[in-house]
Design an enzyme around this catalytic site. Structure first.
Site, PDB file in Angstrom:
ATOM      1  N   TRP A   1      42.099  49.330  34.831  1.00 37.77           N
ATOM      2  CA  TRP A   1      42.966  48.282  35.407  1.00 37.77           C
ATOM      3  C   TRP A   1      42.652  46.920  34.798  1.00 37.77           C
ATOM      4  O   TRP A   1      43.537  46.058  34.723  1.00 37.77           O
ATOM      5  CB  TRP A   1      43.005  48.306  36.937  1.00 37.77           C
ATOM      6  CG  TRP A   1      41.847  47.780  37.751  1.00 37.77           C
ATOM      7  CD1 TRP A   1      40.527  47.836  37.464  1.00 37.77           C
ATOM      8  CD2 TRP A   1      41.949  47.122  39.033  1.00 37.77           C
ATOM      9  NE1 TRP A   1      39.786  47.277  38.483  1.00 37.77           N
ATOM     10  CE2 TRP A   1      40.637  46.837  39.461  1.00 37.77           C
ATOM     11  CE3 TRP A   1      43.014  46.770  39.876  1.00 37.77           C
ATOM     12  CZ2 TRP A   1      40.360  46.199  40.681  1.00 37.77           C
ATOM     13  CZ3 TRP A   1      42.730  46.147  41.085  1.00 37.77           C
ATOM     14  CH2 TRP A   1      41.436  45.861  41.486  1.00 37.77           C
ATOM     15  N   ASP A   2      41.446  46.728  34.301  1.00 40.97           N
ATOM     16  CA  ASP A   2      41.153  45.489  33.569  1.00 40.97           C
ATOM     17  C   ASP A   2      42.139  45.327  32.419  1.00 40.97           C
ATOM     18  O   ASP A   2      42.679  44.245  32.185  1.00 40.97           O
ATOM     19  CB  ASP A   2      39.735  45.514  32.967  1.00 40.97           C
ATOM     20  CG  ASP A   2      38.648  45.554  34.013  1.00 40.97           C
ATOM     21  OD1 ASP A   2      38.593  46.550  34.762  1.00 40.97           O
ATOM     22  OD2 ASP A   2      37.841  44.599  34.077  1.00 40.97           O
TER      23      ASP A   2
ATOM     24  N   TRP B   1      38.059  49.251  30.249  1.00 41.87           N
ATOM     25  CA  TRP B   1      38.298  49.678  31.638  1.00 41.87           C
ATOM     26  C   TRP B   1      39.798  49.693  31.910  1.00 41.87           C
ATOM     27  O   TRP B   1      40.532  48.816  31.426  1.00 41.87           O
ATOM     28  CB  TRP B   1      37.621  48.713  32.619  1.00 41.87           C
ATOM     29  CG  TRP B   1      36.311  49.206  33.151  1.00 41.87           C
ATOM     30  CD1 TRP B   1      36.076  49.739  34.384  1.00 41.87           C
ATOM     31  CD2 TRP B   1      35.025  49.217  32.480  1.00 41.87           C
ATOM     32  NE1 TRP B   1      34.749  50.079  34.514  1.00 41.87           N
ATOM     33  CE2 TRP B   1      34.082  49.779  33.372  1.00 41.87           C
ATOM     34  CE3 TRP B   1      34.595  48.831  31.218  1.00 41.87           C
ATOM     35  CZ2 TRP B   1      32.747  49.942  33.029  1.00 41.87           C
ATOM     36  CZ3 TRP B   1      33.265  48.995  30.881  1.00 41.87           C
ATOM     37  CH2 TRP B   1      32.355  49.547  31.783  1.00 41.87           C
TER      38      TRP B   1
ATOM     39  N   GLU C   1      33.106  36.529  36.854  1.00 39.43           N
ATOM     40  CA  GLU C   1      33.653  37.733  37.477  1.00 39.43           C
ATOM     41  C   GLU C   1      34.028  37.467  38.942  1.00 39.43           C
ATOM     42  O   GLU C   1      35.063  37.902  39.419  1.00 39.43           O
ATOM     43  CB  GLU C   1      32.595  38.848  37.383  1.00 39.43           C
ATOM     44  CG  GLU C   1      33.089  40.230  37.724  1.00 39.43           C
ATOM     45  CD  GLU C   1      31.964  41.268  37.610  1.00 39.43           C
ATOM     46  OE1 GLU C   1      30.792  40.879  37.420  1.00 39.43           O
ATOM     47  OE2 GLU C   1      32.259  42.468  37.729  1.00 39.43           O
TER      48      GLU C   1
ATOM     49  N   ASP D   1      34.384  48.236  44.065  1.00 43.21           N
ATOM     50  CA  ASP D   1      33.312  49.224  43.999  1.00 43.21           C
ATOM     51  C   ASP D   1      32.339  49.327  45.174  1.00 43.21           C
ATOM     52  O   ASP D   1      32.005  50.408  45.608  1.00 43.21           O
ATOM     53  CB  ASP D   1      32.482  48.988  42.734  1.00 43.21           C
ATOM     54  CG  ASP D   1      33.303  49.148  41.470  1.00 43.21           C
ATOM     55  OD1 ASP D   1      34.538  49.182  41.565  1.00 43.21           O
ATOM     56  OD2 ASP D   1      32.708  49.250  40.394  1.00 43.21           O
TER      57      ASP D   1
HETATM   58  C1  GLC Z   1      33.542  46.256  38.248  1.00 46.09           C
HETATM   59  C2  GLC Z   1      34.738  46.092  39.174  1.00 46.09           C
HETATM   60  C3  GLC Z   1      35.887  46.956  38.678  1.00 46.09           C
HETATM   61  C4  GLC Z   1      36.180  46.621  37.223  1.00 46.09           C
HETATM   62  C5  GLC Z   1      34.905  46.788  36.377  1.00 46.09           C
HETATM   63  C6  GLC Z   1      35.059  46.297  34.949  1.00 46.09           C
HETATM   64  O1  GLC Z   1      33.042  47.543  38.309  1.00 46.09           O
HETATM   65  O2  GLC Z   1      34.408  46.431  40.475  1.00 46.09           O
HETATM   66  O3  GLC Z   1      37.026  46.734  39.468  1.00 46.09           O
HETATM   67  O4  GLC Z   1      37.175  47.412  36.735  1.00 46.09           O
HETATM   68  O5  GLC Z   1      33.880  46.002  36.940  1.00 46.09           O
HETATM   69  O6  GLC Z   1      35.392  44.940  34.944  1.00 46.09           O
END
Ligand code: GLC
Length: 448
Positions: free
Chosen positions: A42-43, A40, A410, A177
């Site tokens: 921004w992760d 992912w 999380e 989200d």
């Molecule tokens: C969830 C979060 C999102 C993140 C993803 C992967 O969808 O809302 O911000 O990037 O998980 O961790």
């Protein structure tokens, strides 16, 4: 922090490092094995910062892998599907990006983006590396123009009125989200022809449904993707028809903070930063003019389609502190909300993702109330920047304490046990950015 927790830190630090290495799939790191088995956007930024505290090579690889997914128009996708995995919906085939001319050849990707964090992550990494190895300098020169291209994509394609504010066209682009700020817009989507995707979902097989978005929500998320596919991901076409066009406060603050990171680096790398300075000044001005609500003393998202602010208080509204956009007086107003509207009393954990006094507040459900570590980490740095030192340290200590006592989950319930708070972790366990930022909280080279 007391001596006891400092002693404990050694154990937790080792745990966080192991967690990150376990989630590493060779070149990139997944957010969590059970829920998110790909890379992912921004992760990976936050993860790279954590990896830096373990192994510089791995940190650089993380970012290089992310940019393998960059489209030729500069767009940095929210997911790179490096390897197949059936345990996620919507997987690569559902995005139908294979025959889109802009997609990269190296990896299958989704067709939307996520908050642009890489610019400030690179600046933070550069600060941390006191002696800068030659390979780091080479890496920076290679990645820098790609990050600029990802910003250029946003300014040229997501800002139709040239306001300096970029829009997102899917809630998954926000990073937050299922925040209540999307409810009205999503409700308004016509789903009469929509596919029912309930049986395709994988997330609710792994996590309690009470902590995840509903099937009705998912139907709408997929409806938007179907619209993008229909327009072959052409922003100029999508914008005419898309019911979801939002100038998101978090997204735009990440852009400012990353512009600033790139400007700092440009000086060191002898790159011309003039376009970045121009973009940045415009965005800061527009955030102050359009997203700040003087009567409430808070920053809100703006619904560009329906031309109205979305007056719901979520933790994204604190991000102008992190980006250094607000005045001292605005910072005081934000801090007031943080202390009296986001939590009900001193016993609560900072900072709920949705204010506790919002009708939509839900202590267990994803972005509708629980505490998230990445938002806390940015808020911590933002508060330090405005000399709100005690509050900043409270956030850091609570974040560290949550992860030490409950685990690297999380998200977390903000309520005290006396008010029904659960001290079990929420969402995915062994969550990479929580571990990564745990390490950064502890090593904490300096605020930025
Ligand atoms: C969830 C979060 C999102 C993140 C993803 C992967 O969808 O809302 O911000 O990037 O998980 O961790």
């Amino acid at each position: 922090m007391d001596l006891h927790s400092i002693r404990d830190n050694e154990h937790h630090t080792a745990f966080a490092k192991e967690l990150l290495l376990n989630n590493n799939r060779g070149g990139y790191t997944i957010p969590s094995a059970r829920l998110y088995p790909f890379q992912w956007n921004w992760d990976s930024g936050f993860i790279a910062l954590g990896l830096l505290h373990i192994d510089l090579q791995k940190a650089m690889e993380e970012i290089r892998s992310l940019f393998k997914g960059q489209w030729s128009n500069g767009m940095l996708p929210h997911i790179n599907f490096h390897h197949p995995d059936p345990n996620y919906f919507p997987g690569p085939d559902h995005w139908a990006t294979n025959d889109i001319p802009e997609r990269p050849s190296a990896v299958q990707t989704s067709g939307i983006t996520q908050p642009p964090v890489i610019g400030f992550i690179l600046a933070r990494m550069n600060d941390f590396l006191v002696e800068k190895p030659a390979e780091w300098k080479t890496f920076l020169k290679e990645i820098f123009p790609k990050v600029v291209d990802s910003h250029r994509y946003l300014y040229e394609n997501r800002d139709p009125h040239r306001e300096g504010l970029v829009y997102i066209h899917h809630n998954w682009e926000s990073g937050t989200d299922n925040s209540p700020v999307w409810d009205d817009i999503l409700e308004g989507i016509d789903v009469s022809q929509a596919r029912d995707v309930a049986t395709l979902r994988r997330d609710i097989k792994n996590v309690d449904v009470a902590q995840r978005p509903t099937n009705e929500n998912y139907k709408r998320y997929i409806c938007l993707i179907d619209l993008f596919i229909k327009h072959r991901y052409k922003d100029a076409e999508i914008v005419k028809e898309c019911p979801f066009l939002v100038q998101d406060i978090l997204f735009n603050c990440m852009l400012v903070k990353s512009n600033q990171g790139l400007i700092e680096l440009a000086e060191k790398l002898n790159f011309d930063a003039s376009i970045l300075v121009e973009w940045n000044n415009k965005t800061i001005k527009a955030i102050q003019q359009k997203l700040w609500d003087e009567s409430c003393g808070f920053y809100y998202n703006y619904d560009l389609k329906n031309q109205r602010r979305i007056p719901i208080k979520i933790s994204s509204g604190f991000m102008p502190l992190f980006a250094g956009i607000c005045t001292k007086q605005q910072a005081d107003q934000l801090v007031y909300h943080l202390q009296y509207s986001f939590v009900k009393n001193e016993e609560w954990m900072l900072c709920p993702s949705t204010a506790a006094d919002e009708p939509a507040f839900n202590p267990l459900k994803y972005w509708r109330g629980p505490v998230w570590i990445n938002l806390n980490w940015m808020l911590y740095h933002g508060l330090l920047r405005y000399e709100k030192t005690d509050l900043a340290h409270k956030i850091k200590e609570q974040s560290v304490q949550l992860m030490q006592t409950i685990g690297m989950f999380e998200y977390f319930d903000a309520r005290p046990v006396s008010e029904g708070g659960t001290r079990a972790g929420l969402g995915a366990d062994l969550f990479s950015w929580s571990a990564a930022l745990y390490l950064d909280f502890l090593y904490d080279p300096k605020p930025f």
